[in-house]
Every structure is written in structure tokens, then in C-alpha cells.
Design an enzyme around this catalytic site. Structure first.
Site, mmCIF file in Angstrom:
data_model
loop_
_atom_site.group_PDB
_atom_site.id
_atom_site.type_symbol
_atom_site.label_atom_id
_atom_site.label_comp_id
_atom_site.label_asym_id
_atom_site.label_seq_id
_atom_site.Cartn_x
_atom_site.Cartn_y
_atom_site.Cartn_z
ATOM 1 N N LYS A 1 -11.011 -3.751 -2.774
ATOM 2 C CA LYS A 1 -11.915 -2.588 -2.763
ATOM 3 C C LYS A 1 -11.239 -1.343 -3.286
ATOM 4 O O LYS A 1 -11.884 -0.453 -3.809
ATOM 5 C CB LYS A 1 -12.331 -2.295 -1.317
ATOM 6 C CG LYS A 1 -13.404 -3.206 -0.814
ATOM 7 C CD LYS A 1 -13.961 -2.616 0.461
ATOM 8 C CE LYS A 1 -13.555 -3.390 1.676
ATOM 9 N NZ LYS A 1 -13.126 -2.606 2.791
ATOM 10 N N LYS B 1 0.820 -1.213 0.000
ATOM 11 C CA LYS B 1 0.000 0.000 0.000
ATOM 12 C C LYS B 1 0.853 1.263 0.000
ATOM 13 O O LYS B 1 0.473 2.260 -0.602
ATOM 14 C CB LYS B 1 -0.961 0.007 1.196
ATOM 15 C CG LYS B 1 -2.080 -1.007 1.053
ATOM 16 C CD LYS B 1 -3.255 -0.694 1.940
ATOM 17 C CE LYS B 1 -4.387 -1.672 1.661
ATOM 18 N NZ LYS B 1 -5.576 -1.444 2.464
ATOM 19 N N LYS C 1 -5.276 -9.933 -6.137
ATOM 20 C CA LYS C 1 -6.467 -10.204 -5.326
ATOM 21 C C LYS C 1 -7.547 -9.166 -5.609
ATOM 22 O O LYS C 1 -7.226 -7.997 -5.834
ATOM 23 C CB LYS C 1 -6.073 -10.254 -3.843
ATOM 24 C CG LYS C 1 -6.775 -9.281 -2.925
ATOM 25 C CD LYS C 1 -6.266 -9.344 -1.514
ATOM 26 C CE LYS C 1 -6.444 -7.991 -0.851
ATOM 27 N NZ LYS C 1 -7.716 -7.731 -0.223
HETATM 28 P P1 ATP Z 1 -8.569 -2.915 0.468
HETATM 29 O O1 ATP Z 1 -8.362 -3.163 -0.970
HETATM 30 O O2 ATP Z 1 -9.034 -1.531 0.782
HETATM 31 O O3 ATP Z 1 -7.469 -3.433 1.334
HETATM 32 P P2 ATP Z 1 -10.105 -5.261 0.810
HETATM 33 O O4 ATP Z 1 -10.892 -5.519 -0.420
HETATM 34 O O5 ATP Z 1 -8.869 -6.062 1.044
HETATM 35 O O6 ATP Z 1 -9.811 -3.730 0.881
HETATM 36 P P3 ATP Z 1 -10.856 -5.313 3.603
HETATM 37 O O7 ATP Z 1 -11.789 -4.391 4.260
HETATM 38 O O8 ATP Z 1 -9.395 -5.099 3.826
HETATM 39 O O9 ATP Z 1 -11.083 -5.382 2.027
HETATM 40 O O10 ATP Z 1 -11.216 -6.798 3.957
HETATM 41 C C1 ATP Z 1 -12.358 -7.278 4.626
HETATM 42 C C2 ATP Z 1 -12.253 -8.767 4.724
HETATM 43 O O11 ATP Z 1 -12.369 -9.337 3.404
HETATM 44 C C3 ATP Z 1 -10.925 -9.279 5.271
HETATM 45 O O12 ATP Z 1 -11.147 -10.390 6.106
HETATM 46 C C4 ATP Z 1 -10.169 -9.689 4.060
HETATM 47 O O13 ATP Z 1 -9.197 -10.685 4.330
HETATM 48 C C5 ATP Z 1 -11.279 -10.228 3.166
HETATM 49 N N1 ATP Z 1 -10.923 -10.099 1.753
HETATM 50 C C6 ATP Z 1 -10.581 -8.966 1.112
HETATM 51 N N2 ATP Z 1 -10.341 -9.199 -0.186
HETATM 52 C C7 ATP Z 1 -10.524 -10.539 -0.371
HETATM 53 C C8 ATP Z 1 -10.414 -11.409 -1.506
HETATM 54 N N3 ATP Z 1 -10.077 -10.944 -2.700
HETATM 55 N N4 ATP Z 1 -10.688 -12.715 -1.334
HETATM 56 C C9 ATP Z 1 -11.048 -13.196 -0.129
HETATM 57 N N5 ATP Z 1 -11.166 -12.427 0.993
HETATM 58 C C10 ATP Z 1 -10.906 -11.119 0.881
#
Ligand code: ATP
Ligand code: LTN
Length: 328
Positions: free
Chosen positions: A198, A113, A195
Site C-alpha cells: 500500500k 521501513k 511485495k
Molecule cells: P504497507 O505497505 O503500508 O505495509 P501492506 O500493503 O503491507 O501495507 P497491511 O495493512 O500491512 O498492508 O496488510 C494487511 C494484510 O494484508 C496483512 O495481513 C498483510 O500480511 C496482507 N498483505 C499485505 N500485502 C500483501 C501482499 N502483497 N500479498 C499478500 N498479502 C499481503
């Protein structure tokens, strides 16, 4: 017999996607009866990167609605907003003073990040795992269900607890991360080597939980695959593998059955059928979301009740920690 405690958190930023749903939210919903559950919307984590205040507030309400619509049941689980319980920031500061910089410097999420933001990166983003450790340790958590990307942070929380306990005597329970066997890492549709995230803004990257059926179908039709033909669960072909995992999780079918079903079919059929299971899988959630958000005061009262339920537990931990450290 007392149930083990689950704690997990999710940031109210961006659009919640099927990766968040399959990797985290649906796992929380599934375990509600087996555990004593606390789920937290981590708005203090969200501000480690710049946020528009109005959008942050709106996203916090939207996420609460989505979690409830996905099946988090306030009778069986506590749902609350992190900034409503001050003990989170307070314990984060204290833990900061015990967590070596070297541990933080090893965190891969920070490395990724911070590269995107260069010198504008906040101290809070670097320190993010200390706040996450505080979230977990305040509530004598046994189990932390998260996607694969958060495992390292939960391990740091455990190490921080161990270090604190070894200095001051038994204070914190040591938490364990739990990672789903399938779905821990749903990949981006546009680039299946990354991955689904968001914070990734490409229009065809993620399927969001509130996407309309037509948008879901269109995004899947454009998903990146490969130039081969047969449809099999082969991790070396990340695009097709990702689509099959999404199909597997939404359909609930076994891998053998799925491969037999797609034998002789082409990628267009695969994408169409994945689209249908996702649309149908999200339909009930989207309908419940509409009903729930028709009355925003209902969601607000669930959130404030949630904070009222956990605050005394957090305060009890803080009193013990302060006593141990010699504060006050
Ligand atoms: P950012 O991109 O802002 O880091 P994020 O999509 O990783 O956001 P988080 O709020 O960090 O979302 O994650 C919420 C939950 O969703 C966490 O438990 C994280 O491990 C899970 N998660 C996030 N992205 C994935 C993915 N691509 N596959 C499975 N689990 C995920
Ligand atoms: N860092 C996590 C969200 C999070 C969390 C937590 C998860 C904050 N505090 C405590 C589990 C336990 C993320 O970005 N997904």
C-alpha cells in the site's frame, strides 16, 4: 464445542490492493463460519508513520466499507476500530516493559521501513509489534491469519505471551500465525521481486480494489514479465508466476488446467485474461461497496457496535493483567 478465535488487523492507509485481498481479507471471509472472528482496523498502527488527519478518517471509513463489501459479515464477525477500545494502547505499554529491545531489533519490517525514513522514524514504528501483540493477546486469540510479511510479528506476540506467562503465571493464550499456501505474497506489477504494498506509490505497482475495469486492464497490460515465452508456474520467473497466481486465485482453477489453457498463447493473452478474471472477481465487491457507502451512518453503527462487543473482553483481560503485574 466452542469455536477457536481468529483475530486479525489491517491498517487504514493507502489504497487496499489485491495483495491485501488475496493474502488476508478473502482468507478471513472464507473462515467466518468455522471460527469466532474479530477483525480490527488498526488506526493506532497507522499513525506510526505521518498521516493527514482528514485522510486517515476517510480511509478508515473506506476500509470498513471495503471489508464489509468483501464479505465480512457483522452477524458472524466483529469489525471494529482499534482506537475505539483503549485497552489496546494500555496493554501495549505494559507489554513494552517485558519485550526486550533485541527482539524488536530483529523485526525485518522495521528494518525495511525505517531505512526509507532515516532519522525521522518514530519510536512508535519501532514499537509497532508490541501494539500488535496487545491486539492479539487481549482476546485470547488462537489463530492469526496474515500474509507472509506479518508472520514474524505474530511470532513475537507469541514469545511475549510466553515470557509474561513464565513470569506471572498463565495469563495469555499463545496465538498461532496462519499463512495462506497460495497468495501469501502477491508481488508488485511493476517489480515482481517486491511485495505488492500500500505504501508503494508507483502508478503501475498495485491493483486497488476500487480501480475501474479499464484501469485494472491497463495496469495488467503494463505488468513486468520476462523475455521468455512459455506460460508456466515457475517461481524463478517472478513476473509471469505472479500473474498466474493472481489468475489462479481469482479463477479458482487448478494449476495444471491453467497451464494447459495458456499453452501456445503469448504474454499479451495472459495479461488480457488475468485482467478479465480480476475485473469480474472484483465486480460484486465494487457494487456492494457502492451500496454500502451510500449510507455512511450504517457503517458507523456497525463499527460502534463492534467496539461495544469486544470492549468487555478486552477489559476483562486488562483486569487480570493489572492484577498479575500489581498495578492499581
Ligand atoms: P504497507 O505497505 O503500508 O505495509 P501492506 O500493503 O503491507 O501495507 P497491511 O495493512 O500491512 O498492508 O496488510 C494487511 C494484510 O494484508 C496483512 O495481513 C498483510 O500480511 C496482507 N498483505 C499485505 N500485502 C500483501 C501482499 N502483497 N500479498 C499478500 N498479502 C499481503
Ligand atoms: N501489522 C499488521 C496489521 C495488524 C495485525 C494486528 C494483524 C495490526 N494488529 C493483529 C494481525 C493481528 C499489518 O500491517 N498488516
Amino acid at each position: 464445542m466452542t469455536k477457536q478465535r481468529i483475530f486479525s488487523g489491517i491498517q487504514p492507509t493507502g489504497n487496499i490492493h489485491i495483495g491485501n485481498y488475496l493474502g488476508a481479507i478473502s482468507q478471513w471471509v472464507k473462515r467466518q463460519d468455522t471460527y469466532d472472528n474479530i477483525f480490527c482496523i488498526v488506526d493506532l498502527h497507522a499513525i506510526t508513520v505521518p498521516q493527514d488527519p482528514k485522510v486517515l478518517k476517510t480511509k478508515t471509513r473506506e476500509l470498513s466499507g471495503l471489508l464489509l463489501a468483501a464479505g465480512i459479515d457483522p452477524k458472524r464477525s466483529v469489525l471494529f476500530i482499534q482506537s475505539h477500545v483503549c485497552a489496546h494502547s494500555e496493554l501495549a505499554w505494559i507489554l513494552n516493559c517485558f519485550i526486550p529491545m533485541g527482539w524488536m531489533q530483529r523485526m525485518t519490517q522495521f528494518k525495511e521501513k525505517s531505512q526509507k525514513q532515516k532519522e525521522q522514524v518514530s519510536t512508535g514504528l519501532f514499537d509497532y509489534p508490541a501494539l500488535m501483540a496487545a491486539d492479539i493477546l487481549l482476546y485470547n486469540t488462537d489463530v492469526v491469519p496474515v500474509g507472509d510479511d506479518q508472520k514474524q510479528h505474530v511470532e513475537l506476540a507469541r514469545d511475549a505471551a510466553q515470557r509474561f506467562n513464565s513470569i506471572y503465571g498463565e495469563t495469555f493464550k499463545l496465538p498461532e500465525p496462519v499463512i495462506p499456501e497460495v497468495g501469501a505474497r502477491i508481488m508488485g506489477l511493476d517489480d515482481p521481486t517486491q511485495k505488492m504494498s500500500k505504501s508503494e506509490t508507483a502508478s503501475n505497482h498495485a491493483i486497488n480494489l476500487l480501480d475501474s475495469p479499464d484501469v485494472i486492464r491497463a495496469k495488467l497490460m503494463r505488468a513486468t514479465t520476462d523475455s521468455l515465452k512459455d506460460i508456466r508456474f515457475d517461481e524463478n520467473r517472478p513476473g509471469v508466476y505472479n500473474l498466474l497466481v493472481i489468475y489462479e486465485l481469482f479463477s479458482g482453477k487448478k494449476r495444471k488446467e491453467i497451464e494447459a489453457h495458456f499453452a501456445g498463447k503469448g504474454y499479451a493473452d495472459l495479461k488480457k485474461e488475468v485482467g478479465e478474471v480480476v475485473v469480474e472477481g472484483l465486480r460484486p465487491l465494487q457494487e456492494r461497496y457502492k451500496e454500502l457507502t451510500a449510507d455512511p451512518t450504517h457503517i458507523d453503527s456497525i463499527l460502534s457496535e463492534g467496539a461495544n462487543r469486544v470492549r468487555p473482553m478486552a477489559e476483562k483481560t486488562m483486569a487480570l493483567v493489572k492484577e498479575r503485574v500489581g498495578l492499581g
